[in-house]
Design an enzyme around this catalytic site. Structure first.
Site, PDB file in Angstrom:
ATOM      1  N   ASN A  10      34.834  35.188  39.645  1.00  0.00           N
ATOM      2  CA  ASN A  10      36.045  35.834  39.129  1.00  0.00           C
ATOM      3  C   ASN A  10      36.831  34.761  38.391  1.00  0.00           C
ATOM      4  OD1 ASN A  10      38.472  37.070  38.648  1.00  0.00           O
ATOM      5  ND2 ASN A  10      39.039  37.347  40.807  1.00  0.00           N
ATOM      6  N   TRP A  11      36.805  34.850  37.066  1.00  0.00           N
ATOM      7  CA  TRP A  11      37.457  33.809  36.264  1.00  0.00           C
ATOM      8  C   TRP A  11      38.980  33.982  36.205  1.00  0.00           C
ATOM      9  CZ3 TRP A  11      34.678  31.524  31.359  1.00  0.00           C
ATOM     10  CH2 TRP A  11      33.563  30.795  31.794  1.00  0.00           C
ATOM     11  N   LYS A  12      39.480  35.103  36.741  1.00  0.00           N
ATOM     12  CA  LYS A  12      40.940  35.350  36.723  1.00  0.00           C
ATOM     13  C   LYS A  12      41.470  35.114  35.300  1.00  0.00           C
ATOM     14  CE  LYS A  12      41.003  34.379  41.611  1.00  0.00           C
ATOM     15  NZ  LYS A  12      41.702  33.910  42.786  1.00  0.00           N
ATOM     16  N   HIS A  93      41.868  43.617  43.628  1.00  0.00           N
ATOM     17  CA  HIS A  93      42.042  42.209  44.021  1.00  0.00           C
ATOM     18  C   HIS A  93      43.455  42.026  44.570  1.00  0.00           C
ATOM     19  CE1 HIS A  93      42.320  37.880  43.909  1.00  0.00           C
ATOM     20  NE2 HIS A  93      41.002  37.856  43.824  1.00  0.00           N
ATOM     21  N   GLU A  95      45.530  39.765  44.206  1.00  0.00           N
ATOM     22  CA  GLU A  95      46.528  39.299  43.230  1.00  0.00           C
ATOM     23  C   GLU A  95      47.117  40.476  42.467  1.00  0.00           C
ATOM     24  OE1 GLU A  95      44.081  36.282  41.374  1.00  0.00           O
ATOM     25  OE2 GLU A  95      44.206  35.102  43.220  1.00  0.00           O
ATOM     26  N   GLU A 164      38.355  39.395  51.182  1.00  0.00           N
ATOM     27  CA  GLU A 164      39.017  38.174  50.712  1.00  0.00           C
ATOM     28  C   GLU A 164      40.341  37.992  51.454  1.00  0.00           C
ATOM     29  OE1 GLU A 164      37.539  37.038  46.489  1.00  0.00           O
ATOM     30  OE2 GLU A 164      39.314  38.244  46.302  1.00  0.00           O
ATOM     31  N   GLY A 170      42.124  30.221  47.005  1.00  0.00           N
ATOM     32  CA  GLY A 170      42.650  29.063  46.274  1.00  0.00           C
ATOM     33  C   GLY A 170      43.333  28.025  47.143  1.00  0.00           C
ATOM     34  N   SER A 209      38.002  30.483  48.718  1.00  0.00           N
ATOM     35  CA  SER A 209      37.650  29.063  48.845  1.00  0.00           C
ATOM     36  C   SER A 209      36.170  28.811  49.113  1.00  0.00           C
ATOM     37  CB  SER A 209      38.510  28.395  49.930  1.00  0.00           C
ATOM     38  OG  SER A 209      39.876  28.392  49.543  1.00  0.00           O
TER      39      SER A 209
HETATM   40  P1  13P Z   1      38.973  31.019  45.147  1.00  0.00           P
HETATM   41  O1  13P Z   1      37.469  30.956  45.234  1.00  0.00           O
HETATM   42  O2  13P Z   1      39.536  30.187  44.022  1.00  0.00           O
HETATM   43  O3  13P Z   1      39.610  30.763  46.470  1.00  0.00           O
HETATM   44  O4  13P Z   1      39.347  32.537  44.744  1.00  0.00           O
HETATM   45  C1  13P Z   1      38.783  33.572  45.448  1.00  0.00           C
HETATM   46  C2  13P Z   1      39.069  34.833  44.735  1.00  0.00           C
HETATM   47  O5  13P Z   1      40.211  35.294  44.694  1.00  0.00           O
HETATM   48  C3  13P Z   1      37.948  35.509  44.066  1.00  0.00           C
HETATM   49  O6  13P Z   1      38.300  36.793  43.662  1.00  0.00           O
END
Ligand code: 13P
Length: 251
Positions: A10-12, A93, A95, A164, A170, A209
């Site tokens: 997931n490149w966000k 997600h 976020e 998640e 993160g 993570s």
């Molecule tokens: P990280 O791997 O950077 O912790 O992010 C996880 C994530 O939100 C994947 O959708």
């Protein structure tokens, strides 16, 4: 029988035209691991260029609108994602659940819209640190699942669930293997209740993570059928060792 693992990046909100070289490197290296499904969910504006750059590789979106078209400024429909070359999308997600205040019901309608179009879906659930510390993590995640997964299993496209924990995203912190195992077993149980035997075929990914140094241990946990990877998916040098770890785990 263990399910084939899916490792999705997931490149966000990361990725410019200059990063297509990295997409190419990842796609090329992923070809060496035919026992693992690999995908990259890139920003919507990069999907078409990424899909053209790596035609045999799974490119996905990170969100989708529940309507096929209409007056929804700034939104992207499932048909548009498919049209741009995406084969999957993330929905729900944390976020987006937090920043865009997406409800379970909204996430569910997004999942329906995508699956009905033939777009595979990775549907995210996960608890906050406060909920984890209060001992209500499993109940909370199952309630999220109840509210956001499609009513029935779909034949047109594949649904996967990503667990998640918000506090692990993160942060470099991850739940213990027992905590991950407990949650994935609970999710599997709920999928069986909802979908019967078809619940065995739904892949359950862990996200938060994940990196090369912990991936092997995570993939060895029962009912962990892959990973949704954020930061460590941006560079082939970080991401491919995670794919390699998925390939070497005994199913
Ligand atoms: P990280 O791997 O950077 O912790 O992010 C996880 C994530 O939100 C994947 O959708």
């Amino acid at each position: 029988m263990a399910l084939k693992k899916l490792v999705a990046g997931n490149w966000k909100m990361h990725g410019l035209a200059s990063d297509l070289a990295e997409v190419r490197l990842i796609a090329e290296a992923a070809r060496g691991y035919s026992g693992v499904d690999v995908a990259l969910c890139v920003p919507a504006i990069l999907i078409e260029r990424a899909a053209r750059a790596v035609p045999d590789f799974a490119i996905g979106g990170q969100d989708v609108h529940h309507e096929p078209k209409g007056a929804h400024t700034g939104c992207t429909s499932a048909q548009m994602l498919l049209d741009a070359g995406a084969v999957l999308t993330i929905v729900g997600h944390s976020e987006r659940r937090e920043a865009q205040r997406e409800s379970d019901a909204e996430v569910q309608s997004k999942a329906h819209a995508a699956l009905e179009c033939g777009l595979n879906v990775i549907l995210c659930v996960g608890e906050s640190l406060e909920v984890r510390e209060s001992g209500r993590a499993v109940d909370t995640v199952l309630a999220q699942l109840d509210g956001s997964i499609p009513h029935e299993p779909t034949e047109e496209a594949e649904l996967a669930i990503a667990y998640e924990p918000i506090w692990a995203i993160g942060t470099g912190k991850i739940p213990t293997t027992e905590e991950i195992g407990e949650m994935h077993a609970a999710i599997r149980g709920r999928l069986h209740e909802r979908y019967g035997a078809a619940g065995s075929g739904v892949r359950i990914l862990y996200g938060g993570s994940v990196k090369a140094s912990n991936a092997g241990e995570i993939f060895a946990i029962a009912d962990v059928d892959g990973a949704l990877v954020g930061g460590a998916s941006l560079k082939a040098a970080d991401f491919i060792p995670i794919v390699a770890a998925a390939a070497t785990v005994e199913g």
